[in-house]
Design a protein around this motif. Structure first.
Motif, PDB file in Angstrom:
ATOM      1  N   ALA A 157       0.842  -1.188   0.000  1.00 19.40           N
ATOM      2  CA  ALA A 157       0.000   0.000   0.000  1.00 19.40           C
ATOM      3  C   ALA A 157       0.879   1.240   0.000  1.00 19.40           C
ATOM      4  O   ALA A 157       2.017   1.215   0.464  1.00 19.40           O
ATOM      5  CB  ALA A 157      -0.907  -0.004   1.220  1.00 19.40           C
ATOM      6  N   VAL A 158       0.315   2.307  -0.545  1.00 16.36           N
ATOM      7  CA  VAL A 158       0.975   3.608  -0.526  1.00 16.36           C
ATOM      8  C   VAL A 158      -0.012   4.572   0.105  1.00 16.36           C
ATOM      9  O   VAL A 158      -1.199   4.560  -0.226  1.00 16.36           O
ATOM     10  CB  VAL A 158       1.335   4.059  -1.963  1.00 16.36           C
ATOM     11  N   TYR A 159       0.470   5.371   1.058  1.00 17.59           N
ATOM     12  CA  TYR A 159      -0.391   6.334   1.739  1.00 17.59           C
ATOM     13  C   TYR A 159       0.263   7.706   1.706  1.00 17.59           C
ATOM     14  O   TYR A 159       1.439   7.846   2.051  1.00 17.59           O
ATOM     15  CB  TYR A 159      -0.640   5.906   3.195  1.00 17.59           C
ATOM     16  N   ASP A 160      -0.496   8.711   1.277  1.00 17.24           N
ATOM     17  CA  ASP A 160      -0.013  10.092   1.228  1.00 17.24           C
ATOM     18  C   ASP A 160      -0.426  10.767   2.532  1.00 17.24           C
ATOM     19  O   ASP A 160      -1.608  11.057   2.739  1.00 17.24           O
ATOM     20  CB  ASP A 160      -0.626  10.793   0.011  1.00 17.24           C
ATOM     21  N   PHE A 161       0.549  10.966   3.418  1.00 16.43           N
ATOM     22  CA  PHE A 161       0.269  11.486   4.755  1.00 16.43           C
ATOM     23  C   PHE A 161       0.574  12.971   4.836  1.00 16.43           C
ATOM     24  O   PHE A 161       1.706  13.404   4.622  1.00 16.43           O
ATOM     25  CB  PHE A 161       1.114  10.706   5.779  1.00 16.43           C
ATOM     26  N   ASP A 162      -0.450  13.771   5.153  1.00 19.93           N
ATOM     27  CA  ASP A 162      -0.282  15.208   5.349  1.00 19.93           C
ATOM     28  C   ASP A 162      -0.115  15.493   6.829  1.00 19.93           C
ATOM     29  O   ASP A 162      -0.803  14.891   7.658  1.00 19.93           O
ATOM     30  CB  ASP A 162      -1.522  15.971   4.859  1.00 19.93           C
ATOM     31  N   PHE A 163       0.782  16.396   7.158  1.00 19.99           N
ATOM     32  CA  PHE A 163       0.985  16.754   8.555  1.00 19.99           C
ATOM     33  C   PHE A 163       1.554  18.160   8.664  1.00 19.99           C
ATOM     34  O   PHE A 163       1.966  18.750   7.671  1.00 19.99           O
ATOM     35  CB  PHE A 163       1.901  15.740   9.259  1.00 19.99           C
ATOM     36  N   VAL A 164       1.551  18.688   9.885  1.00 18.99           N
ATOM     37  CA  VAL A 164       2.090  20.022  10.147  1.00 18.99           C
ATOM     38  C   VAL A 164       3.310  19.847  11.054  1.00 18.99           C
ATOM     39  O   VAL A 164       3.238  19.181  12.081  1.00 18.99           O
ATOM     40  CB  VAL A 164       1.028  20.918  10.820  1.00 18.99           C
ATOM     41  N   THR A 165       4.429  20.445  10.656  1.00 18.04           N
ATOM     42  CA  THR A 165       5.664  20.316  11.436  1.00 18.04           C
ATOM     43  C   THR A 165       5.599  21.209  12.678  1.00 18.04           C
ATOM     44  O   THR A 165       4.696  22.035  12.811  1.00 18.04           O
ATOM     45  CB  THR A 165       6.896  20.733  10.607  1.00 18.04           C
ATOM     46  N   GLU A 166       6.617  21.062  13.553  1.00 26.42           N
ATOM     47  CA  GLU A 166       6.681  21.897  14.753  1.00 26.42           C
ATOM     48  C   GLU A 166       6.848  23.369  14.390  1.00 26.42           C
ATOM     49  O   GLU A 166       6.484  24.254  15.143  1.00 26.42           O
ATOM     50  CB  GLU A 166       7.821  21.434  15.662  1.00 26.42           C
ATOM     51  N   GLU A 167       7.410  23.619  13.203  1.00 22.87           N
ATOM     52  CA  GLU A 167       7.579  25.000  12.730  1.00 22.87           C
ATOM     53  C   GLU A 167       6.314  25.492  12.034  1.00 22.87           C
ATOM     54  O   GLU A 167       6.320  26.524  11.372  1.00 22.87           O
ATOM     55  CB  GLU A 167       8.758  25.110  11.753  1.00 22.87           C
ATOM     56  N   ASN A 168       5.231  24.713  12.146  1.00 21.68           N
ATOM     57  CA  ASN A 168       3.937  25.050  11.567  1.00 21.68           C
ATOM     58  C   ASN A 168       3.932  25.063  10.036  1.00 21.68           C
ATOM     59  O   ASN A 168       3.241  25.866   9.415  1.00 21.68           O
ATOM     60  CB  ASN A 168       3.428  26.390  12.125  1.00 21.68           C
ATOM     61  N   CYS A 169       4.727  24.181   9.437  1.00 26.84           N
ATOM     62  CA  CYS A 169       4.749  24.053   7.974  1.00 26.84           C
ATOM     63  C   CYS A 169       3.896  22.854   7.561  1.00 26.84           C
ATOM     64  O   CYS A 169       3.999  21.791   8.162  1.00 26.84           O
ATOM     65  CB  CYS A 169       6.179  23.832   7.465  1.00 26.84           C
ATOM     66  N   GLN A 170       3.099  23.038   6.514  1.00 23.41           N
ATOM     67  CA  GLN A 170       2.296  21.938   5.982  1.00 23.41           C
ATOM     68  C   GLN A 170       3.213  21.054   5.131  1.00 23.41           C
ATOM     69  O   GLN A 170       3.879  21.543   4.231  1.00 23.41           O
ATOM     70  CB  GLN A 170       1.158  22.503   5.121  1.00 23.41           C
ATOM     71  N   LYS A 171       3.268  19.756   5.455  1.00 20.20           N
ATOM     72  CA  LYS A 171       4.120  18.837   4.706  1.00 20.20           C
ATOM     73  C   LYS A 171       3.349  17.578   4.361  1.00 20.20           C
ATOM     74  O   LYS A 171       2.274  17.331   4.888  1.00 20.20           O
ATOM     75  CB  LYS A 171       5.351  18.448   5.531  1.00 20.20           C
ATOM     76  N   SER A 172       3.972  16.792   3.498  1.00 14.59           N
ATOM     77  CA  SER A 172       3.364  15.530   3.091  1.00 14.59           C
ATOM     78  C   SER A 172       4.483  14.513   2.900  1.00 14.59           C
ATOM     79  O   SER A 172       5.561  14.854   2.420  1.00 14.59           O
ATOM     80  CB  SER A 172       2.607  15.778   1.781  1.00 14.59           C
TER      81      SER A 172
END
Length: 139
Positions: free
Chosen positions: A68-83
């Motif tokens: 499986a492949v999962y595209d995970f979105d999250f926010v870093t401690e520096e408040n940056c949106q990442k994936s």
């Protein structure tokens, strides 16, 4: 092109669907299945961008192997949106031994076909791929 170790080919849909997830973000996740009779990896299920991680986890069969492949979105401690794009080799303890061997021997070759995977997880039961694990690996 079949894999010498396991004789598995990778269906073009696998690469095309992964490219859509990676570049256009039209999918949240993709579940891949090995069709033993055709000796190839195929797309079994695709998740909509709005689907949750729980939807993804529930789409994996309890007693059969899958990739499986999962595209995970999250926010870093520096408040940056990442994936991060996760590759998950799902191989539950309850799966058939033959199936586990086929998936294990085909994994590296299949993973190489999917250019852009950032993190790999091997899971034999649902606790090894819980959201907390995904979050800790993403950072």
């Amino acid at each position: 092109m079949a894999n010498a170790a396991s004789g598995m080919a990778v269906h073009d849909d696998c690469k095309l669907t992964f490219l859509e997830l990676k570049t256009k973000r039209t999918h949240r996740f993709i579940v891949f299945k090995i069709e033993e009779k055709q000796k190839q990896v195929v797309v079994e299920k695709v998740g909509e961008p709005t689907q949750s991680y729980e939807d993804f986890a529930e789409s994996l069969p309890a007693d059969e192997c899958r990739y499986a492949v999962y595209d995970f979105d999250f926010v870093t401690e520096e408040n940056c949106q990442k994936s991060r794009i996760f590759f998950i080799a799902w191989s539950p303890d309850t799966a058939r031994v033959r199936s586990k061997m086929i998936y294990a021997s085909s994994k590296d070759r299949f993973k190489r076909e999917l250019d852009g995977i950032q993190i790999e997880l091997q899971a034999t039961d649902p606790t090894e791929m819980e959201l907390d694990v995904i979050k800790s690996r993403a950072n």
